[in-house]
Design a protein around this motif. Structure first.
Motif: not given
Lengths: 469, 70
Positions: A348, B32-33, A355, A306, B35-37, A313, A352, A309
């Motif tokens: 977002l 994307n968010a 995290q 991730a 997957r991070v979560r 974000v 988000d 990702d």
């Protein structure tokens, strides 16, 4: 030796030539300005300070003649990415919104360069507000790659890297949030370092994403990066993120041998999803380090899936927070790609974002574990060589990949945990386009990355090859 | 309400008159968010909060290895 030969070489050789009167500062600056004019088709520069630079050259020559020696950068022509303030000249950050922005003070790095005697000859083109990886700038023109003007120089410091690759200046100051120093350096066949967050001041540099932004030099060699980093690194009261960690003597570190140093490549990551030419060059690079006495081993770093990702974000949310008011009131003044990105960032949530920051803390601990086993980590800088300008999809190992995501595959590894990472040229593909090697080290170990880069460059010649003129 | 409508509502709540390109990008970034979560909820313990500066670096990042002067 004439000014052209000197400008083709390194900073330390130029410093010697200046002190031995084999070349004058004025000759060097005039050669730099002539070359800048000759590469105007690359759109690497948005502003050139010819008259001022020539006047300064005379003054600096007088100082040197009188024994007022400011060190290795004294009289050396350099350039700045156009998000770095220099008092009295426009800083656009690649935007139309800031087209009339004339700062009254230098960025801290510019003050440092001036104190070291460097001569700023111009400012370089960049992706608008540094929010993108192509340097296809709708306001100041699309920058080209120094090796093939029809190809991308990457970004966002694309103008800086192509300016250095074309040997117009010895070094340029770039900025790196998600890879904006390392990627352009890689695609243009030059060296560039993203320092640890807090190593170099961001004071007077227009931000992209506050918790990721760094300022770093792009130069022909690791040694030249060391000279410039030495001048600009250190605590700055103007930037509260800067560290009080002492700045080591980087040039002294370059001389230490590599015997016994432990170098890791990331199992299931470092050579995954890369073009064949990049894999070949990377494998040859690791073999070179082994031949220099390094111990090269695979390391496992869990939970990297991730990492891109998380970078997306963070790199999406922070600029949207910064640009909110302009976006609502002056949205039409942005280029279409940057406007869309800034708008999209508002989708977002705060959760988000938090995290992603928590992931960042976690992955920093994972790197800490890896750095107990190895002293540095190697990856390619990019999984591909320069795409054509405007190309959005690229073939990597028989699979189509989105250029704008694949370009963070390796740079995210340092950006997310905030670690230093150096790009050095590691070879060329069949078409003669450069590939780059990324050397990641623990926080505040820029000297180790620079030493590895320098030793690699002592054993190879990739960094000595210049693009065709 | 489909995802596109939901995205438009979220952007407009911030006063953004979104372009079409932004809507597609926003959908991608939500993935994307997500997957991070998923990773954070799976592997990161509740005590682990955000740390962005290197003022408190875990040992190993600029701890013992640095003193060994590798």
């Amino acid at each position: 030796m004439n000014a052209a030969d000197v400008l083709d070489g390194g900073v330390l050789d130029a410093a010697r030539a200046l002190r031995e009167r084999r070349v004058s500062v004025a000759d060097l600056v005039a050669e730099s300005l002539g070359r800048i004019n000759a590469i105007s088709g690359l759109n690497a520069y948005v502003d050139v300070f010819g008259d001022q630079a020539l006047s300064l050259a005379q003054a600096h020559q007088t100082m040197l003649d009188c024994g007022y020696d400011l060190g290795p950068l004294h009289g050396i022509p350099v350039s700045l990415k156009d998000n770095v303030d220099m008092a009295g000249v426009v800083t656009t950050a690649g935007s139309a919104i800031l087209k009339d922005n004339v700062p009254v003070a230098d960025a801290s790095v510019v003050s440092a360069l001036k104190r070291a005697g460097a001569i700023v000859v111009g400012k370089n083109n960049m992706h608008e507000f540094a929010w993108g990886g192509t340097t296809a700038n709708p306001h100041y023109g699309t920058a080209g790659n120094a090796w093939d003007a029809s190809r991308s120089p990457a970004g966002s410091s694309g103008g800086s890297a192509s300016a250095v690759a074309a040997r117009t200046v010895f070094a340029s100051i770039g900025t790196d949030t998600g890879g904006s120093v390392r990627n352009p350096a890689a695609l243009n066949g030059v060296s560039g370092i993203r320092p640890t967050i807090g190593r170099v001041s961001n004071g007077g540099v227009f931000p992209l994403a506050w918790t990721l932004d760094t300022v770093g030099p792009i130069a022909k060699s690791s040694q030249d990066c060391a000279v410039v980093l030495q001048a600009v690194a250190g605590h700055d009261p103007r930037d509260l993120q800067t560290s009080a960690e002492p700045v080591p003597d980087y040039l002294a570190e370059l001389e230490r041998p590599l015997a016994g140093i432990r170098i890791g490549w990331i199992h299931d990551y470092s050579v995954k999803d890369v073009q064949p030419a990049v894999r070949t060059a990377f494998e040859a690079a690791t073999a070179t380090f082994e031949s220099l006495g390094a111990i090269v081993t695979a390391v496992a770093i869990p939970d990297l899936d991730a990492i891109v990702d998380a970078l997306v974000v963070l790199d999406a949310a922070e600029p949207s927070a910064l640009h909110g008011r302009w976006l609502r009131e002056r949205g039409d003044e942005y280029g279409p790609d940057v406007r869309a990105q800034l708008e999209a960032g508002f989708v977002l949530s705060a959760v988000d974002y938090v995290q992603a920051q928590r992931y960042r803390t976690h992955i920093r601990a994972r790197f800490a574990e890896a750095f107990r086993a190895v002293d540095a980590i190697l990856t390619p800088t990019l999984p591909f060589t320069a795409p054509r300008i405007g190309q959005d999809v690229i073939d990597i190992g028989g699979r189509d990949r989105d250029v704008h995501t694949a370009n963070m595959q390796f740079t995210a590894l340092a950006s997310v945990p905030g670690l230093p990472a150096l790009n050095v040229p590691m070879g060329f593909d069949a078409g003669g386009l450069p590939t780059g090697l990324q050397i990641i080290t623990p926080a505040f170990e820029e000297g180790r990355a620079l030493r590895l880069g320098h030793r690699f460059q002592m054993a190879t010649t990739f960094h000595l090859k210049a693009p065709p003129r | 309400m489909d995802e596109t409508d939901s995205i438009r509502c979220r952007l407009r709540a911030h006063g953004i008159r979104e372009t079409e390109a932004a809507v597609g990008l926003a959908a991608s970034w939500l993935r994307n968010a997500a997957r991070v979560r998923a990773v954070v909820e799976e592997v990161v313990g509740p005590a682990a909060g955000p740390v962005t500066a290197f003022t408190h670096v875990p040992a190993g990042l600029h701890g013992e290895e640095r003193r060994e002067r590798r």
